[in-house]
Design an enzyme around this catalytic site. Structure first.
Site, PDB file in Angstrom:
ATOM      1  CB  ALA A 206      91.031  68.257  72.556  1.00 43.85           C
ATOM      2  CB  CYS A 333     101.915  77.971  76.440  1.00 40.98           C
ATOM      3  SG  CYS A 333     100.170  77.695  76.736  1.00 40.98           S
TER       4      CYS A 333
HETATM    5  N1  PLP Z   1      95.023  80.147  74.084  1.00 44.23           N
HETATM    6  C1  PLP Z   1      95.211  79.898  75.357  1.00 44.23           C
HETATM    7  C2  PLP Z   1      94.608  80.758  76.271  1.00 44.23           C
HETATM    8  C3  PLP Z   1      96.094  79.136  76.004  1.00 44.23           C
HETATM    9  O1  PLP Z   1      96.047  78.968  77.494  1.00 44.23           O
HETATM   10  C4  PLP Z   1      96.800  78.203  75.168  1.00 44.23           C
HETATM   11  C5  PLP Z   1      97.556  77.147  75.644  1.00 44.23           C
HETATM   12  O2  PLP Z   1      98.049  77.126  76.694  1.00 44.23           O
HETATM   13  C6  PLP Z   1      96.460  78.129  73.571  1.00 44.23           C
HETATM   14  C7  PLP Z   1      95.611  79.329  73.128  1.00 44.23           C
HETATM   15  C8  PLP Z   1      97.159  77.336  72.461  1.00 44.23           C
HETATM   16  O3  PLP Z   1      96.335  76.106  72.698  1.00 44.23           O
HETATM   17  P1  PLP Z   1      97.038  74.882  72.050  1.00 44.23           P
HETATM   18  O4  PLP Z   1      98.285  74.482  73.058  1.00 44.23           O
HETATM   19  O5  PLP Z   1      96.158  73.736  71.751  1.00 44.23           O
HETATM   20  O6  PLP Z   1      97.814  75.131  70.582  1.00 44.23           O
END
Ligand code: PLP
Length: 394
Positions: A206, A333
């Site tokens: 989301a 991330c």
């Molecule tokens: N997959 C990709 C390509 C992402 O860029 C990210 C987060 O940056 C994720 C998965 C992980 O998502 P979440 O932050 O909702 O755990």
């Protein structure tokens, strides 16, 4: 704090007004969606409405959508040897993952490390489908009955490069395998239809499309696909695929954000591409030696990743932040750290260039002025660095 310019939408996005309104309207919803009384039914209604909204964005059947705590959980949930199709319950015995996947995929989910293999990428950041085909053929020839699961992202979080998912799906299915697609970065930015992509499962989040953080979904192509070992076993929520009382407020926000993203998809993509192209043209004018990764390939309309020889991302990020501009280096991330990008390493980008990789990602609220402010800050940074070099040389 003075005016800030936020250009890190691939890390996370501000809440869309529609998501905020939906969440605010849900604060007073007291019921548990599993309760049969009126309060419970009201909460259930909100969850099911959101399920439809998110499923619509992805061309999926609402009943095939499992709400999770985010993209990471959706990826880990899908990457299971016990992802089964129909009555065939024999475990998947091999996981093939591209070298540029997000860490939540690279970790391999519930597969033992010895059954995980890499699929290489080209120097421009596109997954090498010829290598994938070769490996699938070899597996079939040497290990009769091997049942691969392949994980391939729709668009890369760092370079924005869009992968040839539909072509990969054909290969994987012809080899008797299943395909999981991490669509966390593409959903809400470009068309992302599970049927057209040919994916068996699709992960979305989301907070990458204007919804709240901490909620996502795993979508299945068909009801016949089943995760036989849910990570959270409990009260049977999400048709037994994910126990635990649903995050009703987050889910309501996710639904509203997905609906808003779906409505604005084409014009928003066009607008972002124009802004991104303008940014790249201006960047090249200031730094003619800038290398833009994946520039010749289909990319997300909002993403630019570049490096200028001699300028370290770490220096750039701090200087830009002080100038009021938020961007990131590589994947942010697991923020807080400015580390080398594994994606660029997989693309064989020279380490001396990769340390300069800066990612600028735009969103629905980005305007021309934000681009101007970024370019001004970049120009000042470049001028400051060359002045420093001249002083050192003098
Ligand atoms: N997959 C990709 C390509 C992402 O860029 C990210 C987060 O940056 C994720 C998965 C992980 O998502 P979440 O932050 O909702 O755990």
């Amino acid at each position: 704090m003075s005016e800030r310019v936020y250009l890190d939408w691939n890390a996370t996005t501000p809440l869309r007004p529609e998501a905020r309104a939906a969440m605010e309207a849900t604060f007073d919803c007291v019921g548990n969606p599993s309760s049969v009384h009126a309060e419970g039914r009201a909460a259930r209604y909100l969850v099911e409405q959101a399920r439809e909204q998110v499923a619509n964005l992805l061309g999926a059947e609402p009943r095939n959508l499992i709400f999770t705590s985010g993209g990471t959980e959706a990826n880990v949930l899908a990457l299971s040897p016990r992802l089964s199709l129909g009555t065939d319950k024999a475990p998947r015995d091999r996981l093939l993952i591209s070298a540029i996947e997000h860490p939540s995929v690279r970790a391999g989910g519930r597969f033992p490390s010895e059954s995980i293999e890499d699929v290489p990428v080209s120097s421009s950041g596109i997954v090498d489908l010829a290598a994938l085909q070769k490996r699938l053929d070899a597996l079939r020839a040497t290990e009769k009955g091997v049942r691969p699961l392949v994980a391939l992202m729709h668009a890369n979080n760092e370079t924005g490069v869009v992968q040839a998912v539909a072509d990969a799906a054909e290969m994987v299915h012809a080899a008797g395998g299943l395909l999981h697609v991490d669509a966390v970065q593409s959903a809400g930015k470009i068309a992302c239809d599970i049927g057209r992509l040919g994916a068996d499962t699709l992960a979305v989040s989301a907070h990458k499309l204007g919804g709240p953080k901490g909620v996502g979904a795993l979508v299945k192509r068909s009801e016949a696909l089943h995760i036989d070992d849910p990570m959270f076993k409990g009260g049977g929520q999400e048709r037994g695929s994910r126990g635990g009382t649903e995050n009703v407020i987050g889910i309501a926000g996710f639904g509203a954000a997905a609906e808003a993203a779906a409505k604005a998809l084409a014009p928003s993509a066009r607008r972002m591409a124009e802004l991104r192209d303008r940014l790249e043209t201006m960047l090249k004018a200031v730094s003619p030696d800038a290398v833009i990764f994946g520039a010749d390939l289909e990319r997300l309309p909002n993403t630019t990743m570049f490096a200028v020889p001699g300028i370290k991302a770490e220096t750039a990020l701090i200087a830009l932040d002080l100038a009021g501009v938020a961007v990131s280096s590589g994947s942010a991330c697991s923020s807080g750290k400015v580390a080398g990008s594994p994606v660029l390493a997989a693309m064989n980008v020279a380490a001396a260039l990769a340390v300069g990789a800066v990612r600028v990602s735009l969103g629905s609220a980005t305007v021309d002025r934000d681009i101007d402010i970024f370019i001004n800050a970049w120009r000042n940074l470049v001028a400051g660095l060359s002045k420093g070099r001249r002083e050192v040389a003098a």
